[in-house]
Design a protein around this motif. Sequence first.
Motif, short mmCIF file in Angstrom:
data_model
loop_
_atom_site.label_atom_id
_atom_site.label_comp_id
_atom_site.label_asym_id
_atom_site.label_seq_id
_atom_site.Cartn_x
_atom_site.Cartn_y
_atom_site.Cartn_z
N PRO A 30 0.83 -1.20 0.00
CA PRO A 30 0.00 0.00 0.00
C PRO A 30 0.87 1.26 0.00
O PRO A 30 1.96 1.27 0.56
CB PRO A 30 -0.78 -0.10 1.31
CG PRO A 30 -0.66 -1.51 1.76
CD PRO A 30 0.62 -2.02 1.18
N GLY A 31 0.36 2.29 -0.65
CA GLY A 31 1.07 3.56 -0.64
C GLY A 31 0.78 4.39 -1.86
O GLY A 31 0.12 3.95 -2.80
N THR A 32 1.31 5.59 -1.84
CA THR A 32 1.18 6.52 -2.96
C THR A 32 2.23 6.18 -4.01
O THR A 32 3.15 5.38 -3.76
CB THR A 32 1.39 7.96 -2.48
OG1 THR A 32 2.76 8.09 -2.02
CG2 THR A 32 0.43 8.34 -1.36
N ASP A 33 2.14 6.84 -5.15
CA ASP A 33 3.16 6.65 -6.17
C ASP A 33 4.54 7.00 -5.63
O ASP A 33 5.50 6.28 -5.88
CB ASP A 33 2.85 7.51 -7.41
CG ASP A 33 1.73 6.95 -8.26
OD1 ASP A 33 1.34 5.78 -8.07
OD2 ASP A 33 1.25 7.69 -9.14
N ASP A 34 4.64 8.10 -4.92
CA ASP A 34 5.95 8.50 -4.38
C ASP A 34 6.49 7.47 -3.39
O ASP A 34 7.68 7.15 -3.41
CB ASP A 34 5.87 9.87 -3.72
CG ASP A 34 5.99 11.01 -4.72
OD1 ASP A 34 6.24 10.75 -5.92
OD2 ASP A 34 5.85 12.17 -4.31
N GLN A 35 5.63 6.96 -2.53
CA GLN A 35 6.09 5.94 -1.58
C GLN A 35 6.55 4.69 -2.33
O GLN A 35 7.55 4.07 -1.96
CB GLN A 35 4.97 5.60 -0.60
CG GLN A 35 4.66 6.72 0.37
CD GLN A 35 3.37 6.48 1.16
OE1 GLN A 35 2.42 5.88 0.65
NE2 GLN A 35 3.36 6.95 2.40
N ARG A 36 5.84 4.34 -3.37
CA ARG A 36 6.21 3.17 -4.17
C ARG A 36 7.51 3.41 -4.94
O ARG A 36 8.33 2.51 -5.08
CB ARG A 36 5.07 2.78 -5.10
CG ARG A 36 3.92 2.16 -4.36
CD ARG A 36 2.77 1.86 -5.26
NE ARG A 36 1.77 1.05 -4.56
CZ ARG A 36 0.52 0.95 -4.93
NH1 ARG A 36 0.07 1.62 -5.99
NH2 ARG A 36 -0.32 0.20 -4.25
N ARG A 58 8.41 10.12 -11.92
CA ARG A 58 7.00 10.53 -11.79
C ARG A 58 6.38 10.77 -13.16
O ARG A 58 5.24 10.38 -13.42
CB ARG A 58 6.89 11.80 -10.95
CG ARG A 58 7.09 11.60 -9.49
CD ARG A 58 6.91 12.94 -8.74
NE ARG A 58 7.35 12.82 -7.36
CZ ARG A 58 8.32 13.55 -6.82
NH1 ARG A 58 8.94 14.49 -7.51
NH2 ARG A 58 8.64 13.37 -5.56
N LYS A 62 3.14 8.88 -15.07
CA LYS A 62 2.00 9.57 -15.70
C LYS A 62 1.85 9.18 -17.16
O LYS A 62 0.75 8.88 -17.64
CB LYS A 62 2.17 11.08 -15.58
CG LYS A 62 1.97 11.62 -14.20
CD LYS A 62 2.20 13.13 -14.17
CE LYS A 62 2.26 13.64 -12.75
NZ LYS A 62 2.64 15.04 -12.67
N ARG A 65 0.98 5.33 -17.51
CA ARG A 65 -0.36 5.07 -16.98
C ARG A 65 -1.42 5.52 -17.99
O ARG A 65 -2.39 4.81 -18.25
CB ARG A 65 -0.54 5.79 -15.65
CG ARG A 65 -1.80 5.39 -14.92
CD ARG A 65 -1.87 6.05 -13.56
NE ARG A 65 -1.10 5.28 -12.57
CZ ARG A 65 -0.48 5.80 -11.52
NH1 ARG A 65 -0.51 7.10 -11.30
NH2 ARG A 65 0.17 5.03 -10.68
N GLU A 94 -1.95 -0.69 -14.69
CA GLU A 94 -1.12 -0.30 -13.55
C GLU A 94 0.11 -1.19 -13.45
O GLU A 94 1.23 -0.71 -13.21
CB GLU A 94 -1.94 -0.35 -12.26
CG GLU A 94 -1.32 0.37 -11.11
CD GLU A 94 -1.23 1.89 -11.27
OE1 GLU A 94 -0.56 2.49 -10.43
OE2 GLU A 94 -1.78 2.46 -12.22
N TRP A 98 4.10 0.13 -13.90
CA TRP A 98 5.15 -0.10 -12.91
C TRP A 98 6.21 -1.05 -13.43
O TRP A 98 7.37 -0.98 -13.03
CB TRP A 98 4.54 -0.55 -11.59
CG TRP A 98 4.01 0.65 -10.86
CD1 TRP A 98 2.74 1.14 -10.92
CD2 TRP A 98 4.75 1.54 -10.02
NE1 TRP A 98 2.65 2.29 -10.16
CE2 TRP A 98 3.87 2.55 -9.59
CE3 TRP A 98 6.07 1.57 -9.59
CZ2 TRP A 98 4.27 3.59 -8.75
CZ3 TRP A 98 6.46 2.60 -8.75
CH2 TRP A 98 5.57 3.59 -8.34
#
Length: 115
Positions: A30-36, A58, A62, A65, A94, A98
């Motif tokens: 779990p997490g945001t894009d930045d955390q991932r 980042r 975008k 995605r 998704e 990634w």
Amino acid sequence: NTPLQALTVMNEPAFLEASRTMAYRILRTPGTDDQRLLRAGEIALGHTPSAKDLPILRNAIKRYRKLYTVDVSAAKELLNVGDWPQSPEIPAPEAATWMIVCSTLMNSDEFITLH
């Protein structure tokens, strides 16, 4: 690394499978894009991506995605590498996004020469 080496790594089935596996691992956390992104850097490089690299990564998220959301069949085709089945609980756009990000990290000079 050399251009030929980079091209080989980008298209090598073992690296594609590894980047897909890493993408699934990242997406199950779990997490945001930045955390991932920070987690992906830790896994691939042993440290978080630099402040210079984060905006590039980042933007890649975008861009890919958007691409794979519009063209889901391209996402599924990218994920269809090796003998491992696609993960049904993670949407193909998704996972493909990634996978490209993980492949980018794994194709860096730092990853190739230090690992």
